[in-house]
Design an enzyme around this catalytic site. Sequence first.
Site, PDB file in Angstrom:
ATOM      1  N   CYS A  94       0.803  -1.224   0.000  1.00 56.01           N
ATOM      2  CA  CYS A  94       0.000   0.000   0.000  1.00 56.01           C
ATOM      3  C   CYS A  94       0.836   1.275   0.000  1.00 56.01           C
ATOM      4  CB  CYS A  94      -1.007  -0.039   1.138  1.00 56.01           C
ATOM      5  SG  CYS A  94      -2.415   1.028   0.801  1.00 56.01           S
ATOM      6  N   HIS A 195      -3.580  -5.648   2.107  1.00 53.76           N
ATOM      7  CA  HIS A 195      -3.131  -5.259   3.431  1.00 53.76           C
ATOM      8  C   HIS A 195      -3.153  -6.352   4.448  1.00 53.76           C
ATOM      9  CE1 HIS A 195      -2.315  -1.192   4.276  1.00 53.76           C
ATOM     10  NE2 HIS A 195      -3.269  -0.758   3.512  1.00 53.76           N
TER      11      HIS A 195
HETATM   12  N1  GLN Z   1      -2.251   6.970   1.859  1.00 55.53           N
HETATM   13  C1  GLN Z   1      -2.309   6.046   0.743  1.00 55.53           C
HETATM   14  C2  GLN Z   1      -3.639   6.075   0.000  1.00 55.53           C
HETATM   15  O1  GLN Z   1      -4.648   6.407   0.573  1.00 55.53           O
HETATM   16  C3  GLN Z   1      -1.989   4.651   1.230  1.00 55.53           C
HETATM   17  C4  GLN Z   1      -3.000   4.139   2.211  1.00 55.53           C
HETATM   18  C5  GLN Z   1      -2.627   2.875   2.856  1.00 55.53           C
HETATM   19  O2  GLN Z   1      -1.439   2.498   3.020  1.00 55.53           O
HETATM   20  N2  GLN Z   1      -3.656   2.198   3.305  1.00 55.53           N
HETATM   21  O3  GLN Z   1      -3.677   5.749  -1.152  1.00 55.53           O
END
Ligand code: GLN
Length: 253
Positions: A94, A195
């Site tokens: 992510c 995730h």
């Molecule tokens: N901040 C990034 C996004 O919203 C990654 C989010 C995350 O790692 N869940 O795309």
Amino acid sequence: MTVIRVGHLYPDYLNIYADRGNIAVLARRAAWRDHELEVTELGMGDAVVPGEHDLYYVGGGQDREQLLVAEDLVRNSDALHEAVRGGAAALAVCGGYQLLGRGYRGFHGEDMPGIGLLPLETVAGDRRLIGDVLLECELEAGETRTLAGFENHAGRTHLDAGAAPLGRVLAGFGNDGESGLEGCRAGRVVGTYLHGPLLPRNAWLADWLLEQALAHRLGSDEAPRLEPLPDSLEHRAHEVSAARARSRGGKFD
Ligand code: GLN
């Protein structure tokens, strides 16, 4: 017994949805094969030394945390490129995945530099892409596997023409909600939006990463194959997660 050396990048900043659990799975599955996982935390200001680690891991984070680490990661860009040229493997999740690309423009328009280890760019959209995901992957020719997980990102990631995704989306949004592609794979480097309990739900990917790390450790081009484990609980975890993604009905069903 081989010691597999993992460099965990920015664990204090990029660690949402229990990304740390992925390390626990790698350690356990290595130990079950009589290997030892030695994890070094590489935080702000620490130097990446090419050759010192077999596998790099970087987790997810909100834009705020990504902004804090982006410049520091760029400081280590040359070292990480050299490490990967030398055969080290990497898993980026992510927020970490976005920063392995050339850059990320956050939700509020902040431009964050990436390190260009993966051929992609990311720009935040105005709607978050949230939910269960199911992918079909073929990391080894002729071996098709499914990967189940959860995504939550504003970023829309666009792969360069010809770049390889990690997998094709069977259910869920993936890189941008449109291309039908998820993640990116370049040699031994894998980036994904999936995730949290990614490796607990997808033991085969944990083993693939361990095999790539072992190849680096042993200095071989060809990754050794680890002997299979019974994995009945792991398969059930995968099936529950895959069924949830299928029934949720992603855009690409
Ligand atoms: N901040 C990034 C996004 O919203 C990654 C989010 C995350 O790692 N869940 O795309």
